[in-house]
Scaffold this motif. Structure first.
Motif, short mmCIF file in Angstrom:
data_model
loop_
_atom_site.label_atom_id
_atom_site.label_comp_id
_atom_site.label_asym_id
_atom_site.label_seq_id
_atom_site.Cartn_x
_atom_site.Cartn_y
_atom_site.Cartn_z
N LEU A 395 0.83 -1.20 0.00
CA LEU A 395 0.00 0.00 0.00
C LEU A 395 0.86 1.25 0.00
N CYS A 400 -5.96 4.41 -0.80
CA CYS A 400 -6.11 3.27 -1.70
C CYS A 400 -6.60 2.05 -0.91
N ALA A 402 -6.57 -2.45 -0.67
CA ALA A 402 -6.03 -3.74 -1.12
C ALA A 402 -6.89 -4.84 -0.52
N HIS A 403 -7.40 -5.70 -1.36
CA HIS A 403 -8.36 -6.69 -0.88
C HIS A 403 -7.97 -8.08 -1.37
N THR A 404 -8.23 -9.05 -0.54
CA THR A 404 -7.87 -10.41 -0.89
C THR A 404 -9.08 -11.30 -0.67
N ALA A 421 -1.23 -14.79 2.71
CA ALA A 421 -1.41 -13.44 2.18
C ALA A 421 -0.94 -12.43 3.20
N SER A 422 -0.39 -11.35 2.71
CA SER A 422 0.00 -10.30 3.63
C SER A 422 -0.25 -8.95 2.97
N THR A 423 -0.52 -7.99 3.79
CA THR A 423 -0.72 -6.63 3.28
C THR A 423 0.05 -5.70 4.17
N LYS A 425 2.20 -1.65 4.35
CA LYS A 425 2.64 -0.39 3.77
C LYS A 425 4.06 -0.59 3.26
N GLN B 342 -5.77 3.25 10.93
CA GLN B 342 -4.31 3.16 10.75
C GLN B 342 -3.71 2.37 11.91
N LEU B 367 -9.55 -10.38 3.09
CA LEU B 367 -9.08 -9.12 3.65
C LEU B 367 -9.58 -7.99 2.77
N GLN B 368 -10.13 -6.99 3.38
CA GLN B 368 -10.48 -5.78 2.63
C GLN B 368 -9.86 -4.61 3.37
N ILE B 369 -8.92 -3.94 2.72
CA ILE B 369 -8.12 -2.96 3.45
C ILE B 369 -8.15 -1.60 2.78
N TYR B 370 -8.55 -0.61 3.53
CA TYR B 370 -8.64 0.76 3.01
C TYR B 370 -7.72 1.74 3.74
N ALA B 371 -6.87 1.24 4.62
CA ALA B 371 -5.91 2.11 5.30
C ALA B 371 -4.52 1.64 4.91
N ASP B 372 -3.55 2.55 4.93
CA ASP B 372 -2.26 2.11 4.40
C ASP B 372 -1.26 1.66 5.44
N ASP B 373 -1.32 2.24 6.63
CA ASP B 373 -0.30 1.92 7.61
C ASP B 373 -0.76 0.74 8.46
N VAL B 374 -0.80 -0.42 7.84
CA VAL B 374 -1.38 -1.58 8.52
C VAL B 374 -0.47 -2.79 8.33
N LYS B 375 -0.68 -3.75 9.20
CA LYS B 375 -0.05 -5.05 9.01
C LYS B 375 -1.15 -6.08 9.03
N CYS B 376 -1.43 -6.68 7.90
CA CYS B 376 -2.49 -7.67 7.86
C CYS B 376 -1.97 -8.91 7.17
N SER B 377 -2.37 -10.04 7.67
CA SER B 377 -1.98 -11.26 6.99
C SER B 377 -3.03 -12.32 7.22
N HIS B 378 -3.13 -13.21 6.29
CA HIS B 378 -3.94 -14.38 6.57
C HIS B 378 -3.31 -15.60 5.92
#
Lengths: 481, 440, 253
Positions: A395, A400, A402-404, A421-423, A425, B342, B367-378
């Protein structure tokens, strides 16, 4: 505030002014706008098609009338008026060789940076260029012909090899598959056809440059590629389009068939006009791409770098029928400004010991929305099937998305299916590290983004890899060693 | 059959049923029930055309049954003994028992409660201001058809309310027993948990059936967590194989609150567990753990939704499943990170172990992500038992059957090992072991 | 060469540096020691321009040129090199490519010609040897999957290639076994010259056995509370920081 300083280089990476914005002035022999049975008959008649093909088109049209626009993807756009689209337009005289090609067309290719002859000779690439729905030039045909490879425009194949068309057309993507593919089946005008006979390893990379041109011309290409037993082919598809204000619909269908021991590598760099910063204009890219691994030990590998289009809706898929067959999907998708991409793959495991690999790298910047949507299905008969999926999203900027959205369906316990999966910045610490070594912020971002995509770029043929990296404004990596 | 439980029947039954529902003297509730019925009328029963019900089709099973709203009044005597048999040291818990949707005071044992702690059956607490304020606010009838149906028809459930700073020492163990004998029935249970600032509670929802015909349990739990409060919530599903269970837990989390949700599911012909939480204010944390074990023709469907609405929130989700026979498991986990959220840290994992070749697993981690300063994983992994490991056991003289049990326990036991509660741990260990057929 | 006057900095709302005064002349090696939380690493970060710090006072000059107004890359190009305590991994980016890009960015800023691939490879291979680094490391992604020792050696390799004026070593000894420590220290010592200075930030005296400093400064609560010769480090090793800071002994473990 930190995000702000980061945006600058990012913007440059992903939102450079669209370089290929110019319109070629060529008179088009067009059908009136609108869609009905008569238009379909007109297209078929113009192209001197055999009866079976007209029947097939009409069947598709009948089906399409009953279908609804799919709404499940994470993309938004105003309804399309299908009666406002011109379904057929062609340059008046159909040139038979490169020498006869309209110089205007050749100039266009030059502007695009694709000097055909040169490029063809230097790189050993045969180019079947599609210009406004009608093929204008085919090179290296002779050499390929000697090996029994058929590589020509779709319309030519309809005339020369109707039996192959009848046998394979719609065998992977049936006429009633989905809204856009069905529309394509009814109105497609041209595209590429390729047949690699038994045991032949195609000696050069086959390449087609698509370009959308005349105003209000929806493009409905149809590509059919067959690798017979033991054959191998690497196919490159690259796209650029002139800048324009109205949205253009593009609904292509690509069908691949790999027989026993055959391998198809299909690479795409898609850089159509994405629209301006406010999201005005830009191509709607609604594509159905699917390959069937029909025979044992067959392999189909999709690699795509998607940087263009206002909307991308595309899921290059593999049906792994043959035992031990292999499907691959490597993807980089970049969205910026108002771009929307909903892309991914389907891996349908039917045969024993089938394997699939999915690597998806999504980059979101500006107000772009990027979705990975994928299906991995292991059917009960698919003993020892394996899948591994890796989806990473990067990101840049706080507007913006990002979707998975993966779907994993396992109906056989001998299967091994993994999804990760990872998301995150783009790493501030990474940027600082590069800066501390003297790189500018912009270069740092380029470097990091390029590294992020490397696994996918590595799968691209060399000249495409260069183009892909250029598209990401990243200097070529690894020139040393 | 003429008396299929179609949507129309559910709607028309209300007129007759209305008078028997609690809260006759509460106009606000009557109004809520009617509105909910209207929402249900609009929505209808979910079909597999709905994305969130894609893999669960009720048309061929639940919706073909005729289920009475009228439930037999029985008083089983052995509930405490049952709990002990299942490994619970009931002396160390507040026990509440509901039988066929109705509260049983004689089977329940609520220890002396300090001031500021309310543990009550909901039907008797409807005049309570807190109930009036929160009921139907978190689990809105507008979102889900079954939740709407529940609001219209609920008979009873748990009401827990802690004042600020209250730390409840013992867990509240709520048993929802279905014992409808020869009738086919449905019960709609509603729980409301409201925790004040910095308060803490541990709640166990425990569903089981005995001496039953086909039945539906439709349970809705609403959770409101004020600033700094902590709820440790465990749902144990041991419904009878003739039972259908549709349950929805919905939480709203305020600043720095913590919601720990565990779901252990083993029973039921069809089980649908939905767990939703909204991290509404900053620094809230959510932990969602789950284990589903299925065999035969069982169908177990888990859907979770974590809504990251605010910055600096964490969510950690781990669901594991073991499937045998021809059973089907679905995991649909949805994490939404909104623009404002965030510094979100969201992790999700789903792992499935297929013991038979005919079991089916559908996993959909989104995952649906609309913020940028994130840490997401699955991550999602599905596979069978490791043959190498089995062989290793066998080569050391351990039978294949025992080796399998050991490996299943190693896989599933992780979810038990993570439970800190002394009260739950022995029971949950037994829960897994019993499923495996008494392995040690 | 490096002059720090009254430097103050904070992170978020926490004041970390409370007025640092320090001068390092060409060719000198200065060590900064101090207990955890004294501001040692912050000083290293602030000098190299890491984001997230707010300068609340003071000035820093390198050869008379203001450093604090420069972007991190311009500081690097001016000759400030930070050897990171935790070198950052950059997946997918080739180590050689990274280093070449960095060197050429630095050279370009000085108006020097950029090196081509072949010349660069020769240069970097020559620098590898004394660090006992395997050439294969050049082909791996930057720091990705490197062991602690490999990462630190990679930092020194970068320093050797970039040839800075000022090398800042931020806890370079942390996570190193004694053999790796010696190799790293030898690498640093090989780079010592009358035109190059070093600021060695460390918690323990151990590193200073190998990289012998000209001066040792003790930092506590964001200020230099004592300055001495190399013997000061030994004294600290023996007595801990407590006798200087007036707090309980916490340094020795």
């Amino acid at each position: 505030m930190k995000a702000k300083t980061q945006e600058e280089p990012v913007e440059k990476v992903t939102s450079e002014e669209y370089k290929y914005g110019f319109v070629t002035d060529i008179e088009a022999d067009s059908a009136p706008a609108g869609l009905n049975e008569d238009i379909i008959r007109f297209i078929s008649h113009k192209k001197k098609e055999p009866q079976f093909l007209l029947n097939w088109r009409l069947k598709a049209y009948g089906q399409w009338l009953k279908m609804k626009t799919p709404e499940w993807a994470f993309v938004q756009y105003p309804p399309i008026d299908y009666q406002d689209i011109v379904y057929y337009s062609a340059p008046k005289a159909g040139p038979k060789s490169l020498a006869e090609v309209d110089p205007e067309v050749l100039k266009t290719f030059e502007k695009l940076g694709v000097p055909m002859e040169e490029r063809a000779m230097l790189a050993g690439v045969a180019v079947d260029a599609v210009f406004d729905s009608v093929s204008v030039g085919t090179t290296f045909k002779k050499k390929l012909g000697e090996m029994g490879v058929i590589f020509c425009s779709f319309s030519e194949a309809v005339q020369e090899h109707p039996e192959l068309i009848e046998q394979y057309l719609g065998s992977v993507v049936p006429y009633n598959d989905n809204f856009y593919a069905t529309l394509n089946s009814a109105v497609f005008t041209d595209g590429s056809f390729c047949y690699i006979p038994k045991g032949v390893r195609c000696p050069m990379e086959l390449s087609t440059y698509f370009r959308i041109n005349a105003a209000k011309t929806g493009q409905f290409e149809r590509t059919l590629l067959i690798a017979d037993e033991g054959a191998y082919v690497s196919y490159l598809e690259g796209c650029t389009a002139p800048m324009r204000d109205e949205n253009q619909l593009h609904a292509a269908v690509v069908e691949l068939v790999a027989m026993k021991n055959a391998e198809i590598k299909y690479s795409t760099v898609q850089n159509w006009y994405p629209g301006d910063k406010e999201g005005k204009g830009g191509i709607y890219n609604f594509v159905t791409k699917r390959g069937a691994c029909r025979g044992e030990n067959s392999k189909i590998s999709w690699t795509q770098v998607e940087t263009g289009s206002a909307i991308t809706w595309k899921y290059p898929s593999c049906i792994l029928q043959g035992d031990n067959s292999v499907g691959e999907f490597y993807s980089v998708a970049v969205v910026n400004n108002m771009q929307q991409a909903d892309t991914g793959t389907k891996m349908i495991h039917l045969g024993k010991n089938t394997k699939s690999t999915i690597v998806s790298k999504g980059i979101s910047a500006g107000k772009g929305q990027n979705t990975y949507r994928g299906l991995v299905r292991i059917q009960p008969a698919a003993e020892n099937a394996h899948n591994f999926t890796q989806c990473d999203s990067l990101l840049m900027g706080d507007k913006c998305g990002a979707h998975t959205v993966p779907y994993i369906e396992v109906k056989n316990n001998s299967a091994k299916v993994g999804h990760e999966a990872s998301t995150s910045k783009i790493g501030e610490d990474q940027i600082f590290y590069c800066q501390q070594r003297g790189l500018s912020k912009e270069d740092a971002v380029n470097l990091i983004v390029n590294g992020f995509c490397k696994e996918v770029f590595r799968k691209l043929p060399m000249e495409f890899a260069v183009e892909a990296q250029k598209l990401l404004s990243v200097s070529l990596e690894g020139s040393v060693g | 059959m003429s008396n299929l439980m179609t949507q129309d029947l559910y709607l028309s039954a209300f007129t007759a049923r209305q008078a028997f529902l609690p809260g006759q003297d509460q106009a606000w509730l009557k109004d809520l029930r009617l509105k909910a019925l209207e929402h249900f009328k609009q929505a209808g029963f979910p079909t597999d055309k709905l994305e969130s019900w894609k893999y669960t089709n009720l048309a061929n099973n639940l919706l073909k049954m005729s289920l009475s709203f009228e439930l037999p009044k029985v008083t089983p005597s052995a509930v405490t003994a049952q709990l002990k048999k299942r490994g619970f040291e009931v002396e160390k818990a507040h026990v509440m028992v509901f039988v066929n949707g109705a509260y049983s005071a004689e089977l329940s044992s609520l220890k002396t409660l300090p001031k500021g702690v309310v543990i009550q059956n909901l039907a008797s607490a409807l005049a309570h201001e807190t109930v009036k304020t929160y009921l139907g606010q978190v689990a809105s009838a507008q979102k889900k058809a079954f939740t709407a149906l529940n609001m219209a028809y609920f008979t009873d459930g748990l009401f827990l309310n802690l004042a600020a700073g209250q730390l409840l020492e013992w867990p509240i163990h709520v048993v929802y027993l279905s014992a409808n004998a020869s009738q086919t029935t449905q019960s709609h249970l509603r729980n409301l948990i409201v925790l004040g600032n910095d308060s803490r509670a541990q709640v166990i929802e425990h569903y089981w059936g005995e001496n039953v015909s086909a039945y539906l349990t439709n349970a809705v739990t609403e959770v409101v967590l004020s600033q700094g409060s902590v709820l440790d919530h465990t749902k144990i599903g041991q419904e009878d194989l003739k039972g259908f269970h549709v349950g929805s837990i919905e939480a709203k989390q305020n600043e720095a609150s913590q919601f720990i949700s565990r779901t252990f599911s083993v029973g039921g012909a069809l089980t649908r567990n939905e767990i939703d939480t909204t991290l509404a204010q900053k620094k809230a944390e959510s932990v969602m753990d789950g284990l589903y074990l299925s065999k035969g023709q069982q169908h177990v469907d888990t859907r979770t939704f974590i809504d990251h609405l605010s910055p600096n929130c964490n969510s950690h989700e781990t669901f594991k499943g073991v499937l045998d026979g021809e059973s089907t498991a679905i995991f649909d986990g949805f994490i939404l990170v909104r623009e404002n959220a965030q510094k979100t840290d969201a992790r999700q994992s789903n792992k499935n172990l297929q013991l038979s070749n005919t079991a089916k697993v559908y996993s959909k981690p989104q995952l649906q992500i609309y913020a940028d300063d994130v840490k997401c994983s699955h991550g999602s992994a599905t596979g069978q038992m490791d043959e190498e490991a089995l062989f290793y056991f066998q080569s050391r003289g351990i039978s294949r059957a025992d080796a399998k049990k050991a490996l299943v326990y190693a896989f599933a036991g992780e979810m038990v090992e993570r439970v800190p509660s002394e009260y739950l741990k022995p029971a949950l260990t037994k829960f897994v072991q019993d499923w495996m057929g008494g392995a040690s | 060469m490096l002059v720090i006057k009254g430097l103050k900095a904070k992170v978020e709302d926490k004041q970390i540096l409370n007025g640092i005064d320090l001068e390092i002349r060409s060719g000198e090696v200065h060590a900064i020691m101090g207990p955890n939380g004294s501001g040692k690493s912050t000083l290293a970060h602030v000098l190299s321009g890491r984001p997230g710090y707010e300068i609340t006072g003071g000035e820093v000059t390198l050869d008379g040129k203001d450093l604090l107004s420069l972007s991190p890359e311009d500081r690097a190009r001016a000759g400030v090199f930070l050897a990171f305590q935790y070198p950052v991994e950059i997946p997918g980016v080739n180590n050689t490519y990274f280093l070449k890009a960095a060197l050429n960015a630095v050279r370009k800023s000085k108006g020097e010609e950029e090196l081509d691939a072949m010349d660069f490879l020769e240069l970097v291979k020559a620098k590898l040897k004394p660090l006992k680094m395997d050439e294969a490391m050049l082909q791996r992604a930057v720091n990705e999957g490197f062991s602690g020792g490999e990462k630190k050696k990679n930092e020194i390799l970068q320093m050797a290639v970039l040839e800075p004026k000022l090398g800042i070593l931020d806890e370079t000894d942390s996570g190193l076994d004694i053999d790796a420590l010696k190799v790293v220290a030898d690498g640093v010592n090989a780079l010592r010259s009358k035109n190059r200075s070093f600021l060695v930030v460390t918690h323990y005296q151990r590193l200073l056995d190998y990289i012998v400093p000209d001066q040792v400064h003790v930092l506590a609560k964001g200020k230099i509370i004592k300055t001495g010769g190399k013997e000061l480090a030994l004294e600290l090793e023996e007595k801990g920081y407590g006798w200087l800071t007036g707090e309980k002994e916490e340094a020795k473990r």
